[in-house]
Every structure is written in C-alpha cells, then in structure tokens.
Design an enzyme around this catalytic site. Structure first.
Site, PDB file in Angstrom:
ATOM      1  N   LYS A  68       0.848  -1.181   0.000  1.00 35.17           N
ATOM      2  CA  LYS A  68       0.000   0.000   0.000  1.00 35.17           C
ATOM      3  C   LYS A  68       0.895   1.247   0.000  1.00 35.17           C
ATOM      4  O   LYS A  68       2.067   1.131   0.381  1.00 35.17           O
ATOM      5  CB  LYS A  68      -0.949  -0.006   1.194  1.00 35.17           C
ATOM      6  CG  LYS A  68      -0.254  -0.078   2.567  1.00 35.17           C
ATOM      7  CD  LYS A  68      -0.086   1.223   3.235  1.00 35.17           C
ATOM      8  CE  LYS A  68       1.318   1.569   3.477  1.00 35.17           C
ATOM      9  NZ  LYS A  68       1.539   2.773   4.228  1.00 35.17           N
ATOM     10  N   HIS A 160      -3.984   0.150   7.031  1.00 39.24           N
ATOM     11  CA  HIS A 160      -3.675  -0.581   8.262  1.00 39.24           C
ATOM     12  C   HIS A 160      -4.863  -0.582   9.242  1.00 39.24           C
ATOM     13  O   HIS A 160      -5.288  -1.633   9.717  1.00 39.24           O
ATOM     14  CB  HIS A 160      -2.473   0.040   8.973  1.00 39.24           C
ATOM     15  CG  HIS A 160      -1.217   0.074   8.145  1.00 39.24           C
ATOM     16  ND1 HIS A 160      -0.925  -0.881   7.207  1.00 39.24           N
ATOM     17  CD2 HIS A 160      -0.176   0.937   8.127  1.00 39.24           C
ATOM     18  CE1 HIS A 160       0.246  -0.605   6.654  1.00 39.24           C
ATOM     19  NE2 HIS A 160       0.715   0.501   7.191  1.00 39.24           N
ATOM     20  N   ARG A 251       4.534   6.397  21.029  1.00 36.96           N
ATOM     21  CA  ARG A 251       4.436   5.478  19.892  1.00 36.96           C
ATOM     22  C   ARG A 251       3.671   4.255  20.351  1.00 36.96           C
ATOM     23  O   ARG A 251       4.075   3.573  21.298  1.00 36.96           O
ATOM     24  CB  ARG A 251       5.832   5.048  19.422  1.00 36.96           C
ATOM     25  CG  ARG A 251       5.781   4.001  18.324  1.00 36.96           C
ATOM     26  CD  ARG A 251       7.131   3.624  17.750  1.00 36.96           C
ATOM     27  NE  ARG A 251       6.946   2.535  16.796  1.00 36.96           N
ATOM     28  CZ  ARG A 251       7.141   1.250  17.089  1.00 36.96           C
ATOM     29  NH1 ARG A 251       7.558   0.898  18.292  1.00 36.96           N
ATOM     30  NH2 ARG A 251       6.921   0.313  16.176  1.00 36.96           N
ATOM     31  N   ARG A 256      -8.819  -0.480  21.521  1.00 29.89           N
ATOM     32  CA  ARG A 256      -9.368  -0.301  22.874  1.00 29.89           C
ATOM     33  C   ARG A 256     -10.887  -0.460  22.788  1.00 29.89           C
ATOM     34  O   ARG A 256     -11.570   0.373  22.198  1.00 29.89           O
ATOM     35  CB  ARG A 256      -8.998   1.077  23.405  1.00 29.89           C
ATOM     36  CG  ARG A 256      -9.492   1.363  24.823  1.00 29.89           C
ATOM     37  CD  ARG A 256      -8.968   2.714  25.291  1.00 29.89           C
ATOM     38  NE  ARG A 256      -7.513   2.711  25.342  1.00 29.89           N
ATOM     39  CZ  ARG A 256      -6.784   2.405  26.416  1.00 29.89           C
ATOM     40  NH1 ARG A 256      -7.382   2.108  27.552  1.00 29.89           N
ATOM     41  NH2 ARG A 256      -5.474   2.416  26.383  1.00 29.89           N
ATOM     42  N   LEU A 309      -2.311  -9.962  30.024  1.00 26.31           N
ATOM     43  CA  LEU A 309      -1.504 -10.925  29.271  1.00 26.31           C
ATOM     44  C   LEU A 309      -0.449 -10.136  28.507  1.00 26.31           C
ATOM     45  O   LEU A 309      -0.703  -9.634  27.415  1.00 26.31           O
ATOM     46  CB  LEU A 309      -2.389 -11.734  28.302  1.00 26.31           C
ATOM     47  CG  LEU A 309      -1.683 -12.655  27.322  1.00 26.31           C
ATOM     48  CD1 LEU A 309      -0.811 -13.685  28.036  1.00 26.31           C
ATOM     49  CD2 LEU A 309      -2.689 -13.388  26.436  1.00 26.31           C
ATOM     50  N   ARG A 347      -0.383  15.389  22.118  1.00 17.32           N
ATOM     51  CA  ARG A 347      -1.345  14.320  21.827  1.00 17.32           C
ATOM     52  C   ARG A 347      -2.056  14.541  20.506  1.00 17.32           C
ATOM     53  O   ARG A 347      -2.977  13.820  20.163  1.00 17.32           O
ATOM     54  CB  ARG A 347      -2.397  14.245  22.936  1.00 17.32           C
ATOM     55  CG  ARG A 347      -1.898  13.685  24.242  1.00 17.32           C
ATOM     56  CD  ARG A 347      -3.016  13.489  25.231  1.00 17.32           C
ATOM     57  NE  ARG A 347      -4.227  12.955  24.640  1.00 17.32           N
ATOM     58  CZ  ARG A 347      -4.406  11.682  24.261  1.00 17.32           C
ATOM     59  NH1 ARG A 347      -3.452  10.820  24.427  1.00 17.32           N
ATOM     60  NH2 ARG A 347      -5.537  11.291  23.728  1.00 17.32           N
ATOM     61  N   TRP A 369      -1.250   1.922  36.567  1.00 23.58           N
ATOM     62  CA  TRP A 369      -0.844   0.535  36.329  1.00 23.58           C
ATOM     63  C   TRP A 369       0.483   0.281  37.022  1.00 23.58           C
ATOM     64  O   TRP A 369       1.441   1.045  36.853  1.00 23.58           O
ATOM     65  CB  TRP A 369      -0.727   0.290  34.831  1.00 23.58           C
ATOM     66  CG  TRP A 369      -0.287  -1.104  34.502  1.00 23.58           C
ATOM     67  CD1 TRP A 369      -0.881  -2.269  34.878  1.00 23.58           C
ATOM     68  CD2 TRP A 369       0.858  -1.483  33.729  1.00 23.58           C
ATOM     69  NE1 TRP A 369      -0.202  -3.340  34.388  1.00 23.58           N
ATOM     70  CE2 TRP A 369       0.879  -2.890  33.664  1.00 23.58           C
ATOM     71  CE3 TRP A 369       1.859  -0.774  33.064  1.00 23.58           C
ATOM     72  CZ2 TRP A 369       1.849  -3.590  32.988  1.00 23.58           C
ATOM     73  CZ3 TRP A 369       2.830  -1.478  32.382  1.00 23.58           C
ATOM     74  CH2 TRP A 369       2.830  -2.877  32.343  1.00 23.58           C
TER      75      TRP A 369
END
Ligand SMILES: NC(=O)C1=CN([C@@H]2O[C@H](COP(=O)(O)OP(=O)(O)OC[C@H]3O[C@@H](n4cnc5c(N)ncnc54)[C@H](OP(=O)(O)O)[C@@H]3O)[C@@H](O)[C@H]2O)C=CC1
Ligand SMILES: O=C1O[C@H](COP(=O)(O)O)[C@@H](O)[C@H](O)[C@H]1O
Length: 374
Positions: A68, A160, A251, A256, A309, A347, A369
């Site tokens: 592409k 993509h 990056r 989500r 995971l 952003r 987190w």
C-alpha cells in the site's frame, strides 16, 4: 544505460544465482518485492515482465509483491490494477498490508471466535465504543516527499487501521480460507455509512512544512481522527474511532474496546472507569482487561485493576516475528480541508479528544498501572 539493460543485468544476476544453486531452468521461484512508490509500479512491472521472468514452466514461478498505498482513490487503484493486470495473472500479484502480519492482528480472529466469553459480549448491547489507534512519536523525517502526496489517511487509516477494523467488526467467516475472510471484510465495509464532516478531525504538526521535500503551502494531514458508524445488527450505535498521527507524544498501536457502564451500579464505582479490553499491537505486545475489583483490605471499596496478558512475560524466549517476516476510503471527502496545527510531541489536536468525548468515550482518571516485575 537504458532501463531495459538494467533489468537485463538483474536477470543475469538472478540466473547466475540460480545456476550456482544447480537449479534446473524454469524450476526456480522468483519473487519481486516492490519497495517502491506506487507511481513506478507499472513501469517496473513491465521491465520485470520483459526481462526477468522465470524462463520455462517446470514448477517454478514469478510473482510480484506490491505494498500500500495502492493508488490514491478508486480511479487510480483501478488503473493500477489494470496496468499490472495486463502484465501478470491475478494469482501472481500479491498486494500486502504489513499490519496483517503483526502478531496481535493475526490473533484477532482467534480471540474473537475461539473464546466463548467474548461471543455474547461483542456487540452493541455491551460495547460503548471501539478505538483503533496508531501513534508515532516521530514525524515524516526524510519521507516528506512520499508522505505529502498521500497524507495520514492514505498512509495509515485507509489500509492498516481499516484492516484491523474489519477483523474487529466483521462476522465469523465460514472458514479461515482467505476468500471467506475477505467476503466478511467486504460485508462489514459495505455496512459503514459515509463519514460525517463533524466526525473527522485533521491535524498537521508544526514544522511539517519545514521539510524541504514538503511544499510550503501543504495542507496534507499528519493526524486524523475519524468516526466510523456501522449500520448493521451487531454494531448500530457503536462508534469505531480510528485515530492516527505522526510526531505525537508516544508510539503505540492498539485496539481499545470500551464496555458500557454496569446498569444499577450498587458500588457507585463508575467514576473509576468502564471496563476496557485493550489489545496493544505494539510496542510490547499485550492484551489487558481493565476491570473493577474490591480494593484488598478491610474496607469494602473498589479499585480498577487488570487481567493482564503481557507477551514479554507470558511468552518469554518466544520470538515474535516482524510483520514483514510473516507476510509480506474513499468514504473520506477529498475536498480541500485545512488540518488543525498541533505541537510536535503533543497528543495531537485537542479537538480530537473532544471528538472522542462526543462519540461517548469516557477517559479513566486516576488509574495507575503497576507493572509486574519479570
Ligand atoms: N500489560 C501492559 O503492558 C499494561 C500496560 N498498561 C499501561 O498503563 C497505562 C495506562 O493504561 P490505559 O488506561 O489502558 O491507557 P492510557 O491511560 O494511555 O489511555 C487510555 C485512553 O485515554 C486516552 N487519553 C490518554 N491521555 C489523554 C488525555 N490527556 N486526554 C484525553 N484522552 C487521553 C488514550 O488516548 P490515546 O489512545 O490516543 O493515547 C486512551 O484512549 C498505559 O501506559 C498502558 O500502556 C496498563 C495495563 C496493562
Ligand atoms: O506503512 C507504514 O507504516 C509505518 C509504521 O509501521 P510500523 O510497523 O512501524 O507500525 C509508518 O511509519 C509509515 O508512515 C507507513 O507508510
């Protein structure tokens, strides 16, 4: 030296290599990977056809791989197809999108269709919105000439992110045969309604035009957020937010999936955030489910945590192949839209986050987190 002569020399080089491997003429397999701008595909394909084909038919073949963006719009894509189609048969032509080679993109069908607990949840009854995000923390650096002709939509979103969108939104294919998967992708794409102007935010980072290969008056977007609406039984009312930008503050590429609030919340914990299922394609492949649990301790209070995971931890010692190793919209108005300026390293335009808010995405505040130690 003429082009014909150059490709003649290439053919000689390849033949020499085949000969050195004791290959019987005609039994070798020649694959030409065109890491080139689409504008030269036709002339290069012609040269390959005239000079570099596998000479006889003893089980060998000649194939070409093109990447592409395949043209700029329907007209130029069809023209390119016709030009290459005159030279090669369809089975000899491979049009690839390297995102399809990424481990967690390859995993999507398995996740969706081999896990019972996703089946009843994957629909408008439970999912509030879906984000498919591509962020890069560097600009066009040295590729301004190519990039400016295409922009972020044709460079990332139309291919993509749309491929990822299809795998997230499509129905279960009859089998894993490429044509069955393609049929389902086509169906979901046909269900996407034309994008509304007010559901698009375009941006261009400050300094983009300083690239000597970019015209001083370029309006090419380097950032875009686009909301897709799917008009079908599964997805009516669920916005699919496709976001891509260069020269941002991080990056990453991720999917989500944000779930709706729990009805009748007796814990009053909605302020801690909705359930989210995040599939991080890169960097550091991972999938995690953000969920509310009881804060450990004597108190009956809740906290947001995750089922995690992380591939680096779970699959230690396993090498995840690079996308290229494994493989090899026109719904967007092409009018003269002026992108909003944004600071490199930010952003992207603030309007993009506002659009997300309007589309119903609720950002979690206060979630921290704590990375597990390996
Ligand atoms: N296994 C792992 O590696 C895990 C890692 N984590 C890490 O923990 C951190 C928090 O995770 P998580 O909550 O999922 O992700 P983030 O907090 O990075 O992002 C959550 C969402 O909020 C958006 N957002 C971020 N900042 C703003 C802002 N200033 N204004 C508006 N929207 C914003 C993001 O947009 P956008 O997508 O555009 O950035 C994204 O949609 C991340 O760094 C994540 O990688 C968490 C769990 C597991
Ligand atoms: O196709 C392209 O992809 C790269 C990003 O690929 P990744 O595998 O590193 O995520 C992007 O930088 C480039 O602009 C685009 O043409």
């Amino acid at each position: 030296m003429t082009l014909g002569r150059v490709f003649g020399l290439l053919d000689k080089e390849i033949s020499g290599y085949e000969f050195s491997k004791n290959t019987i003429e005609g039994s070798s397999r020649r694959l030409f990977y065109l890491a080139l701008p689409p504008s030269v595909y036709p002339s290069v394909c012609k040269m390959i056809k005239n000079n570099c084909m596998n000479k006889s038919d003893l089980g060998g073949w000649t194939r070409i791989v093109v990447e592409k963006p395949f043209g700029k719009d329907l007209g130029s894509a069809e023209q390119l197809s016709a030009q290459i189609g005159e030279l090669f048969d369809e089975p000899q032509i491979y049009r690839i999108d390297h995102y399809l080679g990424k481990e967690l993109v390859q995993n999507l069908l398995v996740l969706r269709f081999a896990n019972r607990f996703f089946l009843p949840l994957w629909n408008r009854d439970n999912i509030a919105n879906v984000q498919i995000v591509f962020r890069e923390d560097f600009g066009t650096e040295g590729r301004g000439g190519y990039f400016d002709e295409y922009g972020i939509i044709r460079d990332i979103i139309q291919n993509h992110l749309l491929q990822v969108f299809c795998l997230v939104a499509m129905e279960k294919p009859v089998s894993l045969k490429p044509e069955h998967i393609r049929d389902e992708k086509v169906k979901v794409l046909q269900s996407v309604v034309p994008i509304k102007d007010e559901e698009v935010v375009l941006g261009q980072y400050k300094g983009y035009r300083d690239d000597p290969t970019v015209p001083d008056n370029s309006n090419t977007p380097t950032f875009a957020t686009v909301v897709l609406r799917v008009h079908n039984e599964r997805w009516e009312g669920v916005p699919f937010i496709l976001k891509a930008g260069k020269a941002l503050n991080s990056r990453k590429a991720e999917i989500r999936i944000q779930f709706k609030d729990v009805p009748g919340d007796i814990f009053r914990c909605q302020k801690q955030g909705r359930n989210e299922f995040v599939i991080r394609l890169q960097p550091l492949e991972a999938m995690y489910m953000k969920l509310t649990v009881k804060q450990p301790g004597l108190e009956m209070s809740t906290v947001q945590s995750e089922l995690d995971l992380s591939y680096g931890q779970r699959y230690q010692g396993v090498t995840i192949p690079e996308a290229y190793e494994r493989l090899i919209l026109d719904t967007i108005d092409d009018g003269d839209v002026k992108p909003l300026t944004y600071q490199p390293g930010s952003r992207g335009p603030a309007e993009a986050d506002q659009l997300l808010e309007r589309a119903g995405y609720v950002q979690t505040h206060g979630y921290i987190w704590i990375p597990p130690t390996l």
